[in-house]
Motif scaffolding. Structure first.
Motif, PDB file in Angstrom:
ATOM      1  N   LEU A  55       1.073  -1.098   0.026  1.00 48.30           N
ATOM      2  CA  LEU A  55       0.160   0.031   0.054  1.00 48.30           C
ATOM      3  C   LEU A  55       0.851   1.269   0.019  1.00 48.30           C
ATOM      4  N   TYR A  56       0.615   1.989  -1.140  1.00 47.24           N
ATOM      5  CA  TYR A  56       1.454   3.106  -1.276  1.00 47.24           C
ATOM      6  C   TYR A  56       0.619   4.394  -0.801  1.00 47.24           C
ATOM      7  N   THR A  57       0.879   5.357  -0.128  1.00 47.67           N
ATOM      8  CA  THR A  57       0.339   6.548   0.172  1.00 47.67           C
ATOM      9  C   THR A  57       0.841   7.747   0.318  1.00 47.67           C
ATOM     10  N   GLY A  58       0.205   8.911   0.146  1.00 49.44           N
ATOM     11  CA  GLY A  58       0.760  10.121   0.057  1.00 49.44           C
ATOM     12  C   GLY A  58       1.560  10.508  -1.369  1.00 49.44           C
ATOM     13  N   ASN A  59       0.888  11.404  -2.244  1.00 48.65           N
ATOM     14  CA  ASN A  59       1.508  11.829  -3.402  1.00 48.65           C
ATOM     15  C   ASN A  59       1.999  10.653  -4.193  1.00 48.65           C
ATOM     16  N   VAL A  60       1.302   9.551  -4.543  1.00 50.57           N
ATOM     17  CA  VAL A  60       1.787   8.433  -5.279  1.00 50.57           C
ATOM     18  C   VAL A  60       1.947   8.793  -6.775  1.00 50.57           C
ATOM     19  N   VAL A  61       3.095   8.493  -7.249  1.00 46.14           N
ATOM     20  CA  VAL A  61       3.104   8.410  -8.740  1.00 46.14           C
ATOM     21  C   VAL A  61       3.593   7.115  -9.377  1.00 46.14           C
ATOM     22  N   ILE A  62       3.097   6.554 -10.442  1.00 44.17           N
ATOM     23  CA  ILE A  62       3.441   5.515 -10.831  1.00 44.17           C
ATOM     24  C   ILE A  62       3.781   5.976 -12.543  1.00 44.17           C
ATOM     25  N   GLY A  63       4.689   5.333 -12.713  1.00 45.64           N
ATOM     26  CA  GLY A  63       5.313   5.523 -14.193  1.00 45.64           C
ATOM     27  C   GLY A  63       5.707   4.093 -14.790  1.00 45.64           C
ATOM     28  N   GLN A  64       5.107   4.026 -16.092  1.00 46.71           N
ATOM     29  CA  GLN A  64       5.386   2.787 -16.995  1.00 46.71           C
ATOM     30  C   GLN A  64       5.560   3.208 -18.296  1.00 46.71           C
ATOM     31  N   GLY A  65       6.769   3.333 -18.837  1.00 49.92           N
ATOM     32  CA  GLY A  65       6.791   3.918 -20.201  1.00 49.92           C
ATOM     33  C   GLY A  65       6.458   5.279 -20.249  1.00 49.92           C
ATOM     34  N   ASP A  66       5.637   5.718 -21.308  1.00 51.74           N
ATOM     35  CA  ASP A  66       5.416   7.089 -21.190  1.00 51.74           C
ATOM     36  C   ASP A  66       3.983   7.171 -20.482  1.00 51.74           C
ATOM     37  N   MET A  67       3.315   6.392 -19.976  1.00 52.59           N
ATOM     38  CA  MET A  67       2.199   6.423 -18.976  1.00 52.59           C
ATOM     39  C   MET A  67       2.606   6.855 -17.596  1.00 52.59           C
ATOM     40  N   ARG A  68       1.679   7.872 -16.779  1.00 52.23           N
ATOM     41  CA  ARG A  68       1.937   8.045 -15.605  1.00 52.23           C
ATOM     42  C   ARG A  68       0.435   8.204 -14.898  1.00 52.23           C
ATOM     43  N   LEU A  69       0.548   7.693 -13.675  1.00 50.92           N
ATOM     44  CA  LEU A  69      -0.948   7.735 -12.769  1.00 50.92           C
ATOM     45  C   LEU A  69      -0.343   8.344 -11.444  1.00 50.92           C
ATOM     46  N   ALA A  70      -1.163   9.200 -11.008  1.00 49.92           N
ATOM     47  CA  ALA A  70      -0.868   9.743  -9.880  1.00 49.92           C
ATOM     48  C   ALA A  70      -2.397   9.907  -9.137  1.00 49.92           C
ATOM     49  N   ALA A  71      -2.095   9.406  -7.847  1.00 47.15           N
ATOM     50  CA  ALA A  71      -3.258   9.312  -6.782  1.00 47.15           C
ATOM     51  C   ALA A  71      -2.803   9.589  -5.309  1.00 47.15           C
ATOM     52  N   PRO A  72      -3.712   9.621  -4.454  1.00 42.13           N
ATOM     53  CA  PRO A  72      -3.188   9.830  -2.942  1.00 42.13           C
ATOM     54  C   PRO A  72      -2.939   8.541  -2.447  1.00 42.13           C
ATOM     55  N   ARG A  73      -3.656   7.327  -2.912  1.00 39.52           N
ATOM     56  CA  ARG A  73      -3.385   5.949  -2.385  1.00 39.52           C
ATOM     57  C   ARG A  73      -3.458   5.035  -3.546  1.00 39.52           C
ATOM     58  N   VAL A  74      -2.604   4.175  -3.435  1.00 40.47           N
ATOM     59  CA  VAL A  74      -2.342   3.113  -4.632  1.00 40.47           C
ATOM     60  C   VAL A  74      -2.107   1.508  -3.814  1.00 40.47           C
ATOM     61  N   LEU A  75      -2.982   0.785  -3.882  1.00 41.97           N
ATOM     62  CA  LEU A  75      -2.782  -0.596  -3.426  1.00 41.97           C
ATOM     63  C   LEU A  75      -2.109  -1.390  -4.629  1.00 41.97           C
ATOM     64  N   VAL A  76      -1.022  -2.138  -4.384  1.00 40.62           N
ATOM     65  CA  VAL A  76      -0.511  -2.868  -5.446  1.00 40.62           C
ATOM     66  C   VAL A  76      -0.472  -4.360  -5.068  1.00 40.62           C
ATOM     67  N   VAL A  77      -1.192  -5.271  -5.978  1.00 43.02           N
ATOM     68  CA  VAL A  77      -1.344  -6.561  -5.772  1.00 43.02           C
ATOM     69  C   VAL A  77      -0.649  -7.444  -6.473  1.00 43.02           C
ATOM     70  N   TYR A  78       0.391  -8.369  -5.881  1.00 45.79           N
ATOM     71  CA  TYR A  78       1.293  -9.233  -6.703  1.00 45.79           C
ATOM     72  C   TYR A  78       0.884 -10.616  -6.913  1.00 45.79           C
ATOM     73  N   ALA A  79       1.009 -10.968  -7.960  1.00 45.01           N
ATOM     74  CA  ALA A  79       0.938 -12.375  -8.494  1.00 45.01           C
ATOM     75  C   ALA A  79       1.762 -13.339  -7.482  1.00 45.01           C
ATOM     76  N   GLU A  80       1.169 -14.499  -7.297  1.00 49.36           N
ATOM     77  CA  GLU A  80       1.926 -15.333  -6.518  1.00 49.36           C
ATOM     78  C   GLU A  80       3.299 -16.023  -7.500  1.00 49.36           C
ATOM     79  N   GLY A  81       4.467 -15.779  -6.898  1.00 46.40           N
ATOM     80  CA  GLY A  81       5.488 -16.388  -7.586  1.00 46.40           C
ATOM     81  C   GLY A  81       6.078 -17.660  -7.369  1.00 46.40           C
ATOM     82  N   GLN A  82       6.958 -18.281  -7.880  1.00 45.62           N
ATOM     83  CA  GLN A  82       7.347 -19.558  -7.519  1.00 45.62           C
ATOM     84  C   GLN A  82       7.599 -19.783  -6.277  1.00 45.62           C
ATOM     85  N   ASN A  83       7.400 -21.093  -5.592  1.00 44.34           N
ATOM     86  CA  ASN A  83       7.724 -21.547  -4.239  1.00 44.34           C
ATOM     87  C   ASN A  83       6.724 -20.878  -3.248  1.00 44.34           C
ATOM     88  N   GLY A  84       5.863 -20.268  -3.729  1.00 47.04           N
ATOM     89  CA  GLY A  84       4.697 -19.303  -2.837  1.00 47.04           C
ATOM     90  C   GLY A  84       5.415 -17.901  -2.578  1.00 47.04           C
TER      91      GLY A  84
END
Length: 170
Positions: A55-84
């Motif tokens: 959970l990222y909070t406070g002036n969150v800025v996400i960049g991927q390539g040329d795209m930018r997303l900004a918000a006060p709160r962003v929850l990042v959900v990860y996929a389960e990797g190998q060996n859990g």
């Protein structure tokens, strides 16, 4: 006079198309590589290893390539990797007033959900899309990052700026 009539007909046609319950528009003028690295900056970070979230909070800025997303709160959900273990990012849930910028276009909404595997960003709640001097509003917009389009739904309204007063400007 013919030019004014043609412009009026074009404006009425555009307005009636945009007033439909669903309108497809170009977004970003480019496609987005959803496998590109994701950079996140924020004031605070809380990691929950138990459910694979961050959970990222406070002036969150996400960049991927040329795209930018900004918000006060962003929850990042990860996929389960190998060996859990924790894998790559599966999705991001932005809340509290979101701005998405891609190329020359920008969109604002109350919330946005970015599904990286599907390559879509679903923005909901008072969506405003600006494309140059033109603006579109709706309750929901689904951005397809694979083909650079967006589908707007929920009482779509469009304002098309015709530019100038019809006289040559120096």
């Amino acid at each position: 006079m013919v030019r004014i009539a043609a412009s009026t007909i074009a404006l009425i046609t555009w307005a009636s198309l945009a007033a439909a319950q669903g309108t497809q528009v170009a977004f970003g003028g480019m496609t987005q590589d959803t496998s590109a690295p994701v950079e996140v900056t924020a004031d605070q970070l809380e990691v929950n290893q138990g459910d694979g979230t961050a959970l990222y909070t406070g002036n969150v800025v996400i960049g991927q390539g040329d795209m930018r997303l900004a918000a006060p709160r962003v929850l990042v959900v990860y996929a389960e990797g190998q060996n859990g273990g924790q894998g790559r990012i599966q999705r991001m849930e932005a809340r509290g007033g979101v701005t998405l910028v891609s190329g020359e276009e920008a969109a604002e909404a109350e919330q946005a959900d970015y599904d990286i595997d599907a390559g879509t960003v679903v923005m909901t709640g008072n969506v405003l899309l600006t494309q140059g001097a033109n603006a579109l509003t709706s309750e929901r917009m689904v951005v397809n990052l694979t083909d650079g389009t967006a589908q707007m739904a929920g009482r779509v309204q469009t304002v098309i700026n015709q530019g100038g007063s019809g006289q040559d400007q120096n």
